[in-house]
Design a protein around this motif. Structure first.
Motif, PDB file in Angstrom:
ATOM      1  N   GLY A 144       0.818  -1.208   0.000  1.00 51.18           N
ATOM      2  CA  GLY A 144       0.000   0.000   0.000  1.00 51.18           C
ATOM      3  C   GLY A 144       0.851   1.256   0.000  1.00 51.18           C
ATOM      4  O   GLY A 144       0.582   2.222  -0.719  1.00 51.18           O
ATOM      5  N   GLU A 145       1.907   1.252   0.822  1.00 48.39           N
ATOM      6  CA  GLU A 145       2.829   2.389   0.881  1.00 48.39           C
ATOM      7  C   GLU A 145       3.554   2.574  -0.449  1.00 48.39           C
ATOM      8  O   GLU A 145       3.724   3.695  -0.925  1.00 48.39           O
ATOM      9  N   LEU A 146       3.984   1.473  -1.037  1.00 49.17           N
ATOM     10  CA  LEU A 146       4.675   1.520  -2.326  1.00 49.17           C
ATOM     11  C   LEU A 146       3.773   2.131  -3.392  1.00 49.17           C
ATOM     12  O   LEU A 146       4.187   2.999  -4.169  1.00 49.17           O
ATOM     13  N   THR A 147       2.523   1.714  -3.410  1.00 49.04           N
ATOM     14  CA  THR A 147       1.557   2.218  -4.390  1.00 49.04           C
ATOM     15  C   THR A 147       1.284   3.700  -4.147  1.00 49.04           C
ATOM     16  O   THR A 147       1.266   4.499  -5.092  1.00 49.04           O
ATOM     17  N   ALA A 148       1.080   4.079  -2.887  1.00 51.27           N
ATOM     18  CA  ALA A 148       0.817   5.485  -2.560  1.00 51.27           C
ATOM     19  C   ALA A 148       1.996   6.373  -2.946  1.00 51.27           C
ATOM     20  O   ALA A 148       1.815   7.466  -3.496  1.00 51.27           O
ATOM     21  N   ASN A 149       3.202   5.909  -2.686  1.00 44.80           N
ATOM     22  CA  ASN A 149       4.389   6.698  -3.045  1.00 44.80           C
ATOM     23  C   ASN A 149       4.531   6.839  -4.556  1.00 44.80           C
ATOM     24  O   ASN A 149       4.915   7.905  -5.055  1.00 44.80           O
ATOM     25  N   TYR A 150       4.215   5.787  -5.275  1.00 43.31           N
ATOM     26  CA  TYR A 150       4.259   5.836  -6.741  1.00 43.31           C
ATOM     27  C   TYR A 150       3.254   6.878  -7.254  1.00 43.31           C
ATOM     28  O   TYR A 150       3.587   7.711  -8.106  1.00 43.31           O
ATOM     29  N   LEU A 151       2.039   6.844  -6.715  1.00 43.93           N
ATOM     30  CA  LEU A 151       1.002   7.796  -7.132  1.00 43.93           C
ATOM     31  C   LEU A 151       1.342   9.216  -6.691  1.00 43.93           C
ATOM     32  O   LEU A 151       1.040  10.180  -7.406  1.00 43.93           O
ATOM     33  N   ARG A 152       1.967   9.358  -5.521  1.00 42.09           N
ATOM     34  CA  ARG A 152       2.382  10.674  -5.035  1.00 42.09           C
ATOM     35  C   ARG A 152       3.344  11.323  -6.026  1.00 42.09           C
ATOM     36  O   ARG A 152       3.217  12.506  -6.353  1.00 42.09           O
ATOM     37  N   ASP A 153       4.292  10.537  -6.533  1.00 45.72           N
ATOM     38  CA  ASP A 153       5.262  11.072  -7.493  1.00 45.72           C
ATOM     39  C   ASP A 153       4.578  11.530  -8.777  1.00 45.72           C
ATOM     40  O   ASP A 153       4.913  12.571  -9.341  1.00 45.72           O
ATOM     41  N   ILE A 154       3.599  10.763  -9.234  1.00 46.27           N
ATOM     42  CA  ILE A 154       2.842  11.154 -10.440  1.00 46.27           C
ATOM     43  C   ILE A 154       2.062  12.436 -10.163  1.00 46.27           C
ATOM     44  O   ILE A 154       2.029  13.347 -10.998  1.00 46.27           O
ATOM     45  N   ALA A 155       1.418  12.509  -8.988  1.00 43.89           N
ATOM     46  CA  ALA A 155       0.634  13.702  -8.637  1.00 43.89           C
ATOM     47  C   ALA A 155       1.540  14.944  -8.596  1.00 43.89           C
ATOM     48  O   ALA A 155       1.168  16.006  -9.116  1.00 43.89           O
ATOM     49  N   ARG A 156       2.709  14.814  -8.005  1.00 41.21           N
ATOM     50  CA  ARG A 156       3.643  15.950  -7.942  1.00 41.21           C
ATOM     51  C   ARG A 156       4.033  16.422  -9.336  1.00 41.21           C
ATOM     52  O   ARG A 156       4.039  17.625  -9.608  1.00 41.21           O
ATOM     53  N   LYS A 157       4.376  15.477 -10.209  1.00 35.53           N
ATOM     54  CA  LYS A 157       4.782  15.833 -11.581  1.00 35.53           C
ATOM     55  C   LYS A 157       3.676  16.559 -12.326  1.00 35.53           C
ATOM     56  O   LYS A 157       3.931  17.421 -13.157  1.00 35.53           O
ATOM     57  N   ASN A 158       2.431  16.192 -12.035  1.00 41.25           N
ATOM     58  CA  ASN A 158       1.284  16.779 -12.735  1.00 41.25           C
ATOM     59  C   ASN A 158       0.628  17.909 -11.946  1.00 41.25           C
ATOM     60  O   ASN A 158      -0.439  18.383 -12.320  1.00 41.25           O
ATOM     61  N   GLN A 159       1.271  18.325 -10.854  1.00 43.24           N
ATOM     62  CA  GLN A 159       0.782  19.412 -10.004  1.00 43.24           C
ATOM     63  C   GLN A 159      -0.658  19.172  -9.551  1.00 43.24           C
ATOM     64  O   GLN A 159      -1.503  20.056  -9.583  1.00 43.24           O
ATOM     65  N   ILE A 160      -0.912  17.945  -9.122  1.00 42.14           N
ATOM     66  CA  ILE A 160      -2.220  17.563  -8.595  1.00 42.14           C
ATOM     67  C   ILE A 160      -2.087  17.446  -7.080  1.00 42.14           C
ATOM     68  O   ILE A 160      -1.174  16.800  -6.573  1.00 42.14           O
ATOM     69  N   SER A 161      -2.994  18.080  -6.371  1.00 45.89           N
ATOM     70  CA  SER A 161      -2.998  18.030  -4.906  1.00 45.89           C
ATOM     71  C   SER A 161      -3.290  16.610  -4.433  1.00 45.89           C
ATOM     72  O   SER A 161      -4.070  15.889  -5.051  1.00 45.89           O
ATOM     73  N   TYR A 162      -2.662  16.223  -3.332  1.00 42.73           N
ATOM     74  CA  TYR A 162      -2.928  14.894  -2.783  1.00 42.73           C
ATOM     75  C   TYR A 162      -2.818  14.920  -1.268  1.00 42.73           C
ATOM     76  O   TYR A 162      -2.121  15.745  -0.694  1.00 42.73           O
ATOM     77  N   THR A 163      -3.572  14.027  -0.639  1.00 41.78           N
ATOM     78  CA  THR A 163      -3.512  13.837   0.807  1.00 41.78           C
ATOM     79  C   THR A 163      -3.517  12.341   1.076  1.00 41.78           C
ATOM     80  O   THR A 163      -3.788  11.536   0.174  1.00 41.78           O
ATOM     81  N   ARG A 164      -3.205  11.992   2.314  1.00 44.63           N
ATOM     82  CA  ARG A 164      -3.271  10.591   2.753  1.00 44.63           C
ATOM     83  C   ARG A 164      -4.213  10.524   3.930  1.00 44.63           C
ATOM     84  O   ARG A 164      -4.354  11.495   4.661  1.00 44.63           O
ATOM     85  N   LEU A 165      -4.828   9.386   4.144  1.00 45.79           N
ATOM     86  CA  LEU A 165      -5.623   9.224   5.348  1.00 45.79           C
ATOM     87  C   LEU A 165      -4.707   9.393   6.551  1.00 45.79           C
ATOM     88  O   LEU A 165      -3.538   9.005   6.511  1.00 45.79           O
ATOM     89  N   ALA A 166      -5.257   9.969   7.620  1.00 49.76           N
ATOM     90  CA  ALA A 166      -4.475  10.141   8.841  1.00 49.76           C
ATOM     91  C   ALA A 166      -4.079   8.776   9.390  1.00 49.76           C
ATOM     92  O   ALA A 166      -4.659   7.749   9.045  1.00 49.76           O
ATOM     93  N   ARG A 167      -3.119   8.763  10.284  1.00 45.41           N
ATOM     94  CA  ARG A 167      -2.571   7.510  10.791  1.00 45.41           C
ATOM     95  C   ARG A 167      -3.436   6.832  11.842  1.00 45.41           C
ATOM     96  O   ARG A 167      -2.944   6.114  12.682  1.00 45.41           O
ATOM     97  N   GLY A 168      -4.743   7.044  11.772  1.00 43.32           N
ATOM     98  CA  GLY A 168      -5.629   6.319  12.669  1.00 43.32           C
ATOM     99  C   GLY A 168      -5.657   4.844  12.320  1.00 43.32           C
ATOM    100  O   GLY A 168      -6.019   4.001  13.126  1.00 43.32           O
TER     101      GLY A 168
END
Length: 196
Positions: A144-168
């Protein structure tokens, strides 16, 4: 006769999460209760003929587009990214999210040869723009972390805002086993990935 029984048990074992013992119990239960078998048969027919996946987000639908994607009152700019249909259903049942979903149909898992190109990432990217917020609601596991980090990098490159669920949600936790209150808090307290 034993061979036929074992063949049926094996078919049940092919379903995700069904062990051999559980499969044996299910088959025995169906043999002992013909009414349950009839109800199961009706349910399977409904799955075969009526239920399916939304062609936009891959959530559950009966007519091609799910009621979530077609609801104009939902925030079309908030896109919650989940691994599978069950995760979206759990979030939806919490009644704390009013955006739309993007179901990846899995997570990156290099041990099982599930690479990013095998996920519904292109379909996700076709639905977002610089006004969108991607909310990563992926499992708190290595994949899950690997997938989220991969998507985070794509979002950054495309200047798309992103958040993660809180650590609850505890590390190693799976959405399927999270109680409703913990899930509500995690959605409510999500934060940008850079704030970790």
């Amino acid at each position: 006769m034993e061979n036929k029984f074992d063949q049926v048990v094996e078919k049940f074992q092919n379903l995700q999460g069904i062990s051999k013992k559980t499969a044996q119990r299910l088959v025995m239960g169906l043999i002992n209760n013909p009414n349950t078998l009839k109800e199961l048969d009706e349910g399977l027919l409904m799955i075969k003929t009526k239920l399916g996946e939304c062609s936009t987000c891959f959530y559950l639908t009966i007519d091609g587009i799910c009621p979530i994607c077609s609801d104009s009152h939902r925030n079309q700019n908030q896109v919650m990214v989940v691994a599978n249909m069950m995760d979206a259903k759990i979030v939806e049942e919490s009644k704390t999210f009013n955006g739309i979903y993007a179901i990846l149909k899995g997570e990156i898992d290099l041990n099982k040869n599930i690479t990013p190109d095998k996920l519904k990432i292109p379909e996700l990217l076709m639905r977002v723009n610089q006004n969108s917020e991607l909310i990563f609601a992926l499992n708190a596991t290595f994949n899950g972390e690997l997938t989220a980090n991969y998507l985070r990098d794509i979002a950054r490159k495309n200047q798309i805002s992103y958040t993660r669920l809180a650590r609850g949600i505890p590390r190693g936790g799976v959405l399927d086993y999270i109680d409703e209150q913990t899930l509500k808090e995690a959605i409510r307290n999500r934060h940008k990935n850079d704030e970790e």
